[in-house]
Write an enzyme that holds these catalytic residues in place. Structure first.
Site, PDB file in Angstrom:
ATOM      1  N   ILE A   1       7.510  -0.875 -10.516  1.00  0.00           N
ATOM      2  CA  ILE A   1       7.578   0.044  -9.502  1.00  0.00           C
ATOM      3  C   ILE A   1       8.378  -0.353  -8.077  1.00  0.00           C
ATOM      4  CG2 ILE A   1       6.450   1.947  -8.129  1.00  0.00           C
ATOM      5  CD1 ILE A   1       3.951   2.004 -10.209  1.00  0.00           C
ATOM      6  N   GLY A   2       7.676  -1.638  -7.586  1.00  0.00           N
ATOM      7  CA  GLY A   2       8.158  -1.871  -6.461  1.00  0.00           C
ATOM      8  C   GLY A   2       7.637  -3.320  -6.195  1.00  0.00           C
TER       9      GLY A   2
ATOM     10  N   GLY B   1       6.073  -5.892  -2.901  1.00  0.00           N
ATOM     11  CA  GLY B   1       5.683  -6.097  -1.639  1.00  0.00           C
ATOM     12  C   GLY B   1       5.590  -7.378  -1.300  1.00  0.00           C
TER      13      GLY B   1
ATOM     14  N   VAL C   1       4.232  -4.229  -8.041  1.00  0.00           N
ATOM     15  CA  VAL C   1       3.384  -3.055  -8.449  1.00  0.00           C
ATOM     16  C   VAL C   1       4.191  -2.654  -9.664  1.00  0.00           C
ATOM     17  CG1 VAL C   1       2.312  -0.921  -8.189  1.00  0.00           C
ATOM     18  CG2 VAL C   1       2.316  -2.587  -6.470  1.00  0.00           C
TER      19      VAL C   1
ATOM     20  N   LYS D   1      -1.224  -3.941  -9.752  1.00  0.00           N
ATOM     21  CA  LYS D   1      -0.570  -4.771  -8.624  1.00  0.00           C
ATOM     22  C   LYS D   1      -0.868  -6.239  -8.737  1.00  0.00           C
ATOM     23  CE  LYS D   1      -1.385  -5.098  -3.385  1.00  0.00           C
ATOM     24  NZ  LYS D   1      -2.292  -4.324  -2.402  1.00  0.00           N
TER      25      LYS D   1
ATOM     26  N   ASP E   1      -4.295  -1.134   8.097  1.00  0.00           N
ATOM     27  CA  ASP E   1      -2.944  -0.964   7.820  1.00  0.00           C
ATOM     28  C   ASP E   1      -2.569   0.274   7.434  1.00  0.00           C
ATOM     29  OD1 ASP E   1      -0.360  -2.339   7.799  1.00  0.00           O
ATOM     30  OD2 ASP E   1      -0.629  -3.009   5.691  1.00  0.00           O
TER      31      ASP E   1
HETATM   32  O1  3AM Z   1       8.251   0.916  -2.865  1.00  0.00           O
HETATM   33  P1  3AM Z   1       7.817   2.439  -3.352  1.00  0.00           P
HETATM   34  O2  3AM Z   1       7.361   3.268  -2.274  1.00  0.00           O
HETATM   35  O3  3AM Z   1       8.502   3.114  -4.132  1.00  0.00           O
HETATM   36  O4  3AM Z   1       4.402   3.271  -3.264  1.00  0.00           O
HETATM   37  C1  3AM Z   1       4.300   1.806  -3.738  1.00  0.00           C
HETATM   38  C2  3AM Z   1       5.546   1.099  -3.703  1.00  0.00           C
HETATM   39  O5  3AM Z   1       6.423   2.031  -4.062  1.00  0.00           O
HETATM   40  C3  3AM Z   1       3.667   1.729  -5.279  1.00  0.00           C
HETATM   41  O6  3AM Z   1       4.301   0.311  -5.376  1.00  0.00           O
HETATM   42  C4  3AM Z   1       5.437   0.023  -4.489  1.00  0.00           C
HETATM   43  C5  3AM Z   1       5.058  -1.398  -4.087  1.00  0.00           C
HETATM   44  O7  3AM Z   1       3.968  -1.374  -3.084  1.00  0.00           O
HETATM   45  N1  3AM Z   1       2.485   1.713  -5.689  1.00  0.00           N
HETATM   46  C6  3AM Z   1       1.406   0.846  -5.110  1.00  0.00           C
HETATM   47  N2  3AM Z   1       0.197   1.350  -5.686  1.00  0.00           N
HETATM   48  C7  3AM Z   1       0.613   2.522  -6.353  1.00  0.00           C
HETATM   49  C8  3AM Z   1      -0.116   3.381  -7.248  1.00  0.00           C
HETATM   50  N3  3AM Z   1      -1.253   3.069  -7.631  1.00  0.00           N
HETATM   51  C9  3AM Z   1       1.992   2.761  -6.117  1.00  0.00           C
HETATM   52  N4  3AM Z   1       2.704   3.860  -6.954  1.00  0.00           N
HETATM   53  C10 3AM Z   1       1.761   4.540  -7.952  1.00  0.00           C
HETATM   54  N5  3AM Z   1       0.617   4.371  -8.047  1.00  0.00           N
END
Ligand code: 3AM
Length: 384
Positions: free
Chosen positions: A186-187, A189, A194, A209, A298
């Site tokens: 998904i992305g 950090g 994640v 995560k 945060d």
């Molecule tokens: O970079 P974006 O915003 O697309 O929203 C979070 C972020 O996406 C997503 O993972 C990326 C890196 O932090 N994210 C984190 N927890 C999540 C969850 N429980 C999640 N997306 C969906 N469900």
């Protein structure tokens, strides 16, 4: 008789002359009339041409105006693009500067920790070292400002052991790569990545995560798991389970199919009603956390997740602080600069209200599309 004839001749020639001149006059008049007729026709033609000429001139003038307008528009678009380009360049430079600052800060903190560990190792007690690391989090200043720049890089083997032992007691033992299928990134950090995956047995979507313990301290990962596991609420992302895999913690939680609030605010201006709803839901989540002696530290749009069913939930507890009756205030400078409350930036003692300040900044993000001073360097933001 002769005289009479002469007189008659004279009269005749007089009459002839008169008739001749009358005829000449008539001819002249006739010619004049003809000429006037021709002249009128020619004049009408000239006038017609004049009108056509004027029309052509007007058309030409209109075309010229259009051309000028289009040229001006083209220039305007060119100028606008140039201005946007300059602005993008300025923003990129500001981000680069912030990135450099954060990296420097991270290296300094890593150094501080290594020195602290060394000291503790000299004392010969691994447990003491872990305790000292935990207390130095609150004492040392400045601390990192972003989750990605976590204040506790992986400790040495000795100091990590107690934390790892605790982690092993908390995590599940099954093989997550068998239990979950269809992994999709998904992305990313600062902590790791994640993924979205499906629970093979039920088909339920989950978010996993991956917390790289090289970057986020073992203590922080443990704290994040414990807070999410123990503090369940409708406005907090639901923790499901976790695993310890190849030096990383895999934290499995509910998948929020609406993505982050950050994505929404970056794409469109939100209606006042929607802003109010998000604020209410976040405040409910914060009230619950604060009643349970947890400061999130945060709060920002990136850490607020949305569900297509309208749910709004707080996420990412890697920087949270736990309060106790003996310690109702904290001092360490953690968070993300633009969202940090003034007392936190100044390194003064602070309590749960810092989260309320950060939520106020989220309100500005929702109304304006970005947090105040978000493109300035961290040092500048702290002065404002
Ligand atoms: O970079 P974006 O915003 O697309 O929203 C979070 C972020 O996406 C997503 O993972 C990326 C890196 O932090 N994210 C984190 N927890 C999540 C969850 N429980 C999640 N997306 C969906 N469900």
């Amino acid at each position: 008789m002769v005289q009479q004839l002469r007189w008659a001749e004279e009269q005749c020639s007089k009459a002839l002359r008169g008739w001749q001149s009358a005829q000449e006059e008539e001819t002249r008049k006739l010619q004049q009339k003809m000429l006037q007729g021709q002249k009128a026709a020619v004049l009408a033609k000239v006038r017609q041409l004049q009108r056509e000429l004027n029309q052509s001139r007007q058309q030409l003038e209109q075309l010229r105006q259009q051309l000028n307008e289009e040229r001006a528009n083209g220039q305007y678009i060119k100028d606008k693009m140039q201005a946007e380009l300059q602005e993008a360049w300025r923003r990129m430079k500001a981000v680069e500067e912030r990135h450099k600052e954060e990296m420097e800060r991270m290296y300094k903190i890593q150094l501080q920790y290594r020195l602290a560990e060394q000291k503790q190792r000299d004392k010969g007690s691994a447990i003491e070292a872990a305790a000292a690391a935990a207390s130095s989090e609150e004492a040392s200043s400045p601390q990192p400002e972003k989750p990605s720049m976590s204040s506790s890089p992986r400790s040495s083997q000795e100091s990590e052991k107690p934390c790892l032992k605790l982690l092993r007691n908390v995590v599940s033992v099954a093989d997550p790569e068998k239990k979950y299928t269809g992994w999709k990134l998904i992305g990313r950090g600062g902590f790791g990545a994640v993924y979205k995956a499906l629970e093979a047995a039920t088909g339920r979507a989950v978010a996993i995560k991956e917390i790289d313990l090289q970057h986020q301290g073992c203590e922080e990962a443990l704290k994040e798991i414990l807070v999410m596991r123990e503090k369940k609420n409708a406005n907090i992302v639901t923790y499901l389970e976790s695993y310890l895999v190849r030096g990383a913690v895999w934290l499995v939680m509910e998948h929020m199919d609406g993505g982050s609030l950050a994505k929404v605010v970056s794409k469109k201006r939100m209606a006042v009603g929607h802003i109010a709803t998000v604020c209410r839901e976040c405040l409910q989540g914060l009230a619950f956390l604060h009643a349970n002696q947890v400061i999130h530290r945060d709060i920002k749009s990136d850490n607020i997740l949305l569900g297509r069913d309208g749910s709004v939930k707080l996420a990412d507890f890697g920087l949270c602080a736990l309060l106790s009756p003996g310690q109702s205030k904290r001092r360490s400078v953690v968070g993300t600069t633009c969202w940090m409350a003034p007392e936190l930036v100044r390194g003064e003692p602070y309590g749960p209200k810092v989260d309320t300040w950060s939520l106020g900044i989220v309100g500005i993000e929702m109304a304006k599309g970005e947090a105040p001073y978000v493109w300035e360097s961290s040092a500048k933001v702290r002065c404002k």
